[in-house]
Write a protein that holds these residues in place. Structure first.
Motif, mmCIF file in Angstrom:
data_model
loop_
_atom_site.group_PDB
_atom_site.id
_atom_site.type_symbol
_atom_site.label_atom_id
_atom_site.label_comp_id
_atom_site.label_asym_id
_atom_site.label_seq_id
_atom_site.Cartn_x
_atom_site.Cartn_y
_atom_site.Cartn_z
ATOM 1 N N ILE A 92 0.853 -1.189 0.000
ATOM 2 C CA ILE A 92 0.000 0.000 0.000
ATOM 3 C C ILE A 92 0.890 1.241 0.000
ATOM 4 O O ILE A 92 1.731 1.397 0.886
ATOM 5 N N GLN A 93 0.703 2.113 -0.991
ATOM 6 C CA GLN A 93 1.417 3.383 -1.051
ATOM 7 C C GLN A 93 0.432 4.479 -0.692
ATOM 8 O O GLN A 93 -0.684 4.506 -1.211
ATOM 9 N N MET A 94 0.852 5.394 0.215
ATOM 10 C CA MET A 94 -0.058 6.437 0.697
ATOM 11 C C MET A 94 0.582 7.813 0.577
ATOM 12 O O MET A 94 1.787 7.950 0.768
ATOM 13 N N GLU A 95 -0.238 8.800 0.301
ATOM 14 C CA GLU A 95 0.176 10.198 0.323
ATOM 15 C C GLU A 95 -0.445 10.853 1.551
ATOM 16 O O GLU A 95 -1.630 10.662 1.810
ATOM 17 N N GLU A 96 0.342 11.603 2.283
ATOM 18 C CA GLU A 96 -0.084 12.296 3.506
ATOM 19 C C GLU A 96 -0.805 11.354 4.477
ATOM 20 O O GLU A 96 -1.948 11.588 4.856
ATOM 21 N N PRO A 97 -0.113 10.274 4.880
ATOM 22 C CA PRO A 97 -0.755 9.323 5.792
ATOM 23 C C PRO A 97 -0.770 9.832 7.233
ATOM 24 O O PRO A 97 0.046 10.667 7.629
ATOM 25 N N ARG A 98 -1.709 9.308 8.002
ATOM 26 C CA ARG A 98 -1.775 9.602 9.435
ATOM 27 C C ARG A 98 -2.296 8.352 10.129
ATOM 28 O O ARG A 98 -3.352 7.831 9.776
ATOM 29 N N PHE A 99 -1.536 7.860 11.095
ATOM 30 C CA PHE A 99 -1.896 6.681 11.870
ATOM 31 C C PHE A 99 -2.061 7.118 13.319
ATOM 32 O O PHE A 99 -1.274 7.906 13.815
ATOM 33 N N SER A 100 -3.068 6.596 14.000
ATOM 34 C CA SER A 100 -3.250 6.956 15.409
ATOM 35 C C SER A 100 -3.750 5.750 16.201
ATOM 36 O O SER A 100 -4.428 4.877 15.677
ATOM 37 N N ALA A 101 -3.385 5.759 17.472
ATOM 38 C CA ALA A 101 -3.849 4.751 18.428
ATOM 39 C C ALA A 101 -4.206 5.495 19.703
ATOM 40 O O ALA A 101 -3.381 6.222 20.260
ATOM 41 N N LEU A 102 -5.452 5.346 20.165
ATOM 42 C CA LEU A 102 -5.919 6.022 21.369
ATOM 43 C C LEU A 102 -6.469 4.995 22.355
ATOM 44 O O LEU A 102 -7.289 4.158 21.998
ATOM 45 N N VAL A 103 -5.994 5.090 23.607
ATOM 46 C CA VAL A 103 -6.504 4.237 24.667
ATOM 47 C C VAL A 103 -7.509 5.013 25.500
ATOM 48 O O VAL A 103 -8.464 4.465 26.021
ATOM 49 N N GLY A 104 -7.330 6.291 25.614
ATOM 50 C CA GLY A 104 -8.222 7.174 26.353
ATOM 51 C C GLY A 104 -7.911 8.593 25.934
ATOM 52 O O GLY A 104 -7.044 8.832 25.099
ATOM 53 N N PRO A 105 -8.573 9.575 26.535
ATOM 54 C CA PRO A 105 -8.337 10.952 26.132
ATOM 55 C C PRO A 105 -6.909 11.427 26.404
ATOM 56 O O PRO A 105 -6.408 12.308 25.720
ATOM 57 N N ALA A 106 -6.227 10.830 27.368
ATOM 58 C CA ALA A 106 -4.884 11.293 27.712
ATOM 59 C C ALA A 106 -3.793 10.329 27.273
ATOM 60 O O ALA A 106 -2.616 10.625 27.442
ATOM 61 N N LEU A 107 -4.133 9.187 26.731
ATOM 62 C CA LEU A 107 -3.128 8.199 26.361
ATOM 63 C C LEU A 107 -3.334 7.766 24.918
ATOM 64 O O LEU A 107 -4.309 7.102 24.577
ATOM 65 N N GLY A 108 -2.413 8.185 24.075
ATOM 66 C CA GLY A 108 -2.494 7.841 22.661
ATOM 67 C C GLY A 108 -1.289 8.387 21.925
ATOM 68 O O GLY A 108 -0.454 9.099 22.486
ATOM 69 N N THR A 109 -1.201 8.036 20.673
ATOM 70 C CA THR A 109 -0.109 8.518 19.842
ATOM 71 C C THR A 109 -0.590 8.652 18.405
ATOM 72 O O THR A 109 -1.564 8.007 18.003
ATOM 73 N N ALA A 139 5.743 12.428 14.799
ATOM 74 C CA ALA A 139 5.009 11.663 15.812
ATOM 75 C C ALA A 139 4.690 12.564 16.983
ATOM 76 O O ALA A 139 5.433 13.496 17.293
ATOM 77 N N ALA A 140 3.580 12.287 17.630
ATOM 78 C CA ALA A 140 3.170 13.065 18.801
ATOM 79 C C ALA A 140 2.464 12.137 19.776
ATOM 80 O O ALA A 140 1.811 11.171 19.378
ATOM 81 N N LEU A 141 2.612 12.463 21.059
ATOM 82 C CA LEU A 141 1.910 11.734 22.114
ATOM 83 C C LEU A 141 0.750 12.591 22.597
ATOM 84 O O LEU A 141 0.884 13.806 22.729
ATOM 85 N N ALA A 142 -0.376 11.962 22.890
ATOM 86 C CA ALA A 142 -1.541 12.694 23.382
ATOM 87 C C ALA A 142 -1.209 13.360 24.711
ATOM 88 O O ALA A 142 -0.569 12.771 25.569
ATOM 89 N N GLY A 143 -1.606 14.600 24.857
ATOM 90 C CA GLY A 143 -1.373 15.329 26.098
ATOM 91 C C GLY A 143 0.036 15.874 26.240
ATOM 92 O O GLY A 143 0.398 16.388 27.289
ATOM 93 N N SER A 144 0.854 15.792 25.198
ATOM 94 C CA SER A 144 2.229 16.282 25.263
ATOM 95 C C SER A 144 2.465 17.261 24.114
ATOM 96 O O SER A 144 2.002 17.057 23.002
ATOM 97 N N ALA A 145 3.195 18.298 24.413
ATOM 98 C CA ALA A 145 3.531 19.286 23.381
ATOM 99 C C ALA A 145 4.786 18.869 22.598
ATOM 100 O O ALA A 145 5.142 19.483 21.618
ATOM 101 N N LEU A 146 5.438 17.799 23.041
ATOM 102 C CA LEU A 146 6.653 17.317 22.405
ATOM 103 C C LEU A 146 6.315 16.623 21.086
ATOM 104 O O LEU A 146 5.514 15.700 21.042
ATOM 105 N N ALA A 147 6.921 17.076 20.010
ATOM 106 C CA ALA A 147 6.746 16.451 18.702
ATOM 107 C C ALA A 147 8.070 15.844 18.278
ATOM 108 O O ALA A 147 9.130 16.404 18.507
ATOM 109 N N ILE A 148 8.024 14.679 17.678
ATOM 110 C CA ILE A 148 9.222 13.961 17.243
ATOM 111 C C ILE A 148 9.170 13.889 15.718
ATOM 112 O O ILE A 148 8.126 13.582 15.136
#
Length: 152
Positions: A92-109, A139-148
């Motif tokens: 699968i080839q994608m343009e402008e992909p975005r993947f996310s995983a959320l466990v709750g409002p404060a825990l996700g990526t 990459a970003a973590l939910a609830g964090s301003a830190l971006a990787i």
């Protein structure tokens, strides 16, 4: 005295073989279309790539699921490829992909990028292997301003 066969008669087996392969390819294409439609319902699909591959182009591709852990993948566009005689391996080839995983409002990526390519090996009703390469990854973590970020 030997008599030569006409040239058109020698092409009949070749044309018959090509017609049989086309019918087989259409069957594989119908199976592939049904499988892709199951993953992204409501998306109009056209299967191309005769004779070497099966290819579906998806504008605005979206896939999501999960109850406790909510998983989502989306892309501005996606191209799904498979060999007709290799149904377990899909690229699968994608343009402008975005993947996310959320466990709750404060825990996700979430992970996004400029483009991505994924290789999916699905056999025996199980995911055997998944590899994804994201270009210009963020990459970003939910609830964090830190971006990787990374080039790949």
């Amino acid at each position: 005295m030997k008599r030569k066969l006409p040239l058109w008669l020698s092409l009949v087996p070749l044309l018959a073989g090509a017609a049989i392969y086309y019918l087989l390819w259409r069957g594989w294409a119908a199976d592939f279309e049904a499988e892709v439609a199951r993953w992204v319902p409501g998306t109009p699909l056209t299967i191309i790539g005769f004779p070497y591959r099966l290819e579906a182009n998806l504008p605005q591709a979206r896939l999501s699921g999960g109850d406790t852990v909510k998983l989502a993948a989306e892309a501005a566009s996606a191209q799904v490829n498979r060999g007709p005689w290799q149904p377990a391996l899909t690229v699968i080839q994608m343009e402008e992909p975005r993947f996310s995983a959320l466990v709750g409002p404060a825990l996700g990526t979430s992970i996004g990028g400029r483009s991505a390519i994924a290789s999916v090996n699905w056999a025996e009703a199980r995911l055997q292997r998944l590899s994804v390469v994201v270009q210009s990854a963020r990459a970003a973590l939910a609830g964090s301003a830190l971006a990787i970020g990374a080039d790949t």
